[in-house]
Design a protein around this motif. Structure first.
Motif, PDB file in Angstrom:
ATOM      1  N   PRO A 144       0.809  -1.226   0.000  1.00 29.21           N
ATOM      2  CA  PRO A 144       0.000   0.000   0.000  1.00 29.21           C
ATOM      3  C   PRO A 144       0.840   1.273   0.000  1.00 29.21           C
ATOM      4  O   PRO A 144       0.342   2.339  -0.376  1.00 29.21           O
ATOM      5  N   ALA A 145       2.092   1.177   0.405  1.00 30.59           N
ATOM      6  CA  ALA A 145       2.944   2.368   0.451  1.00 30.59           C
ATOM      7  C   ALA A 145       3.166   2.968  -0.930  1.00 30.59           C
ATOM      8  O   ALA A 145       3.472   4.162  -1.049  1.00 30.59           O
ATOM      9  N   TYR A 146       3.006   2.159  -1.977  1.00 32.24           N
ATOM     10  CA  TYR A 146       3.291   2.636  -3.325  1.00 32.24           C
ATOM     11  C   TYR A 146       2.047   2.839  -4.174  1.00 32.24           C
ATOM     12  O   TYR A 146       2.158   3.225  -5.352  1.00 32.24           O
ATOM     13  N   LEU A 147       0.860   2.600  -3.618  1.00 33.85           N
ATOM     14  CA  LEU A 147      -0.362   2.845  -4.367  1.00 33.85           C
ATOM     15  C   LEU A 147      -0.530   4.341  -4.604  1.00 33.85           C
ATOM     16  O   LEU A 147      -0.201   5.164  -3.747  1.00 33.85           O
ATOM     17  N   ARG A 148      -1.068   4.697  -5.771  1.00 31.70           N
ATOM     18  CA  ARG A 148      -1.256   6.112  -6.101  1.00 31.70           C
ATOM     19  C   ARG A 148      -2.382   6.246  -7.116  1.00 31.70           C
ATOM     20  O   ARG A 148      -2.796   5.269  -7.758  1.00 31.70           O
ATOM     21  N   ALA A 149      -2.890   7.457  -7.244  1.00 34.40           N
ATOM     22  CA  ALA A 149      -3.939   7.729  -8.226  1.00 34.40           C
ATOM     23  C   ALA A 149      -3.326   7.777  -9.625  1.00 34.40           C
ATOM     24  O   ALA A 149      -2.165   8.168  -9.789  1.00 34.40           O
ATOM     25  N   PRO A 150      -4.089   7.364 -10.635  1.00 39.97           N
ATOM     26  CA  PRO A 150      -3.588   7.447 -12.015  1.00 39.97           C
ATOM     27  C   PRO A 150      -3.318   8.893 -12.412  1.00 39.97           C
ATOM     28  O   PRO A 150      -4.028   9.812 -12.003  1.00 39.97           O
ATOM     29  N   SER A 151      -2.289   9.093 -13.213  1.00 38.51           N
ATOM     30  CA  SER A 151      -1.995  10.429 -13.740  1.00 38.51           C
ATOM     31  C   SER A 151      -1.392  10.305 -15.122  1.00 38.51           C
ATOM     32  O   SER A 151      -0.647   9.365 -15.405  1.00 38.51           O
ATOM     33  N   LEU A 152      -1.717  11.268 -15.967  1.00 46.25           N
ATOM     34  CA  LEU A 152      -1.178  11.256 -17.320  1.00 46.25           C
ATOM     35  C   LEU A 152       0.333  11.409 -17.322  1.00 46.25           C
ATOM     36  O   LEU A 152       1.031  10.830 -18.162  1.00 46.25           O
ATOM     37  N   ASP A 153       0.861  12.153 -16.384  1.00 44.90           N
ATOM     38  CA  ASP A 153       2.308  12.338 -16.331  1.00 44.90           C
ATOM     39  C   ASP A 153       3.026  11.027 -16.041  1.00 44.90           C
ATOM     40  O   ASP A 153       4.087  10.750 -16.619  1.00 44.90           O
ATOM     41  N   ALA A 154       2.438  10.202 -15.162  1.00 44.66           N
ATOM     42  CA  ALA A 154       3.090   8.942 -14.785  1.00 44.66           C
ATOM     43  C   ALA A 154       3.184   7.974 -15.958  1.00 44.66           C
ATOM     44  O   ALA A 154       4.087   7.136 -16.004  1.00 44.66           O
ATOM     45  N   VAL A 155       2.250   8.059 -16.908  1.00 41.78           N
ATOM     46  CA  VAL A 155       2.222   7.097 -18.021  1.00 41.78           C
ATOM     47  C   VAL A 155       2.593   7.750 -19.343  1.00 41.78           C
ATOM     48  O   VAL A 155       2.329   7.188 -20.409  1.00 41.78           O
ATOM     49  N   ARG A 156       3.220   8.899 -19.297  1.00 45.93           N
ATOM     50  CA  ARG A 156       3.440   9.675 -20.524  1.00 45.93           C
ATOM     51  C   ARG A 156       4.243   8.930 -21.583  1.00 45.93           C
ATOM     52  O   ARG A 156       4.072   9.180 -22.779  1.00 45.93           O
TER      53      ARG A 156
END
Length: 245
Positions: A144-156
């Motif tokens: 759970p420490a690395y869970l995060r909301a989706p973002s366009l920057d993360a998958v660019r």
């Protein structure tokens, strides 16, 4: 062209003794008894000498093997790939689960750099990135420490050309629809999983471009007659394929 002859061939419907297969440009052009499949004069010939010839398995979620874990060390992908054909696996998606994004970035580089010199083994078709865009309520074994909301920057820079073929995410998370749309627009297969999505949220994910479901009935709400949720959407939407992985 490649011509394989004198093989015992197993197709989905029959066994062919003294069979032959002709491949042209990496695709099967003909298959049948030797006497029915002529060998082109310019083809490379392999005499199978009675060995079995069968379709290979394609594993869509393979987290590691033979003592190696792709999330812990993505550089082991080719080492593991070399050992998979002995179990009938000829192609696979190395799977990296929820971790710092640097892990999947390293995995993408390992796959994109291509086969090491002299390599023989199964072909990594691109990564399956399972997380970190997952529901905390259905995280399962994910950290759970690395869970995060989706973002366009993360998958660019996630694309098949960049080493990513499949991404599992929770479609109900804030920011998920535009990420799904961006990934699917680049040719990445987006899968709904590890999710608390309602039926309506799941369909919204399919509308954005999600076309798969990861391990049906696991890490998602139960299927109820008045609340079908994600499993109900996966089972009834004709646009979607579901996996039991």
């Amino acid at each position: 062209m490649l011509f394989i002859t004198n093989a015992t061939i197993y197709t989905p419907t029959q066994r062919i003794e003294r069979g032959a297969v002709l491949l042209d440009g990496g695709r099967i052009a003909a298959v049948g008894p030797v006497e029915h499949v002529p060998c082109p004069p310019d083809a490379q010939v392999i005499d199978a000498n009675g060995l079995l010839l069968t379709p290979g398995f394609i594993d869509l979620q393979f987290n590691g093997g033979f003592g190696q874990d792709f999330t812990a060390d993505p550089t082991t992908i080719w080492t593991v790939a070399a050992q998979l054909p002995q179990y009938g696996v000829t192609a696979f998606l190395p799977t990296i689960i929820t971790a710092p994004l640097e892990k999947s970035a390293l995995g993408r580089r390992v796959v994109a750099e291509g086969r090491p010199g002299g390599f023989r083994g199964a072909t990594p078709l691109g990564l399956h990135i399972e997380g970190p865009f997952l529901s905390p309520a259905k995280k399962g074994a994910h950290n759970p420490a690395y869970l995060r909301a989706p973002s366009l920057d993360a998958v660019r820079d996630w694309s098949p050309a960049g080493g990513v073929r499949l991404v599992t995410l929770a479609p109900e998370l804030p920011g998920a629809p535009p990420v799904i749309e961006a990934l699917s627009g680049r040719g990445v297969l987006v899968s709904a999983g590890h999710s608390m999505a309602t039926y309506e949220q799941a369909v919204a994910g399919f509308d954005a471009g999600a076309r798969y479901g990861t391990h049906l009935f696991n890490a998602m709400p139960s299927l109820l007659h008045r609340d079908p949720g994600l499993p109900g959407a996966l089972l009834t939407d004709e646009r979607v394929t579901v996996g039991l992985i």
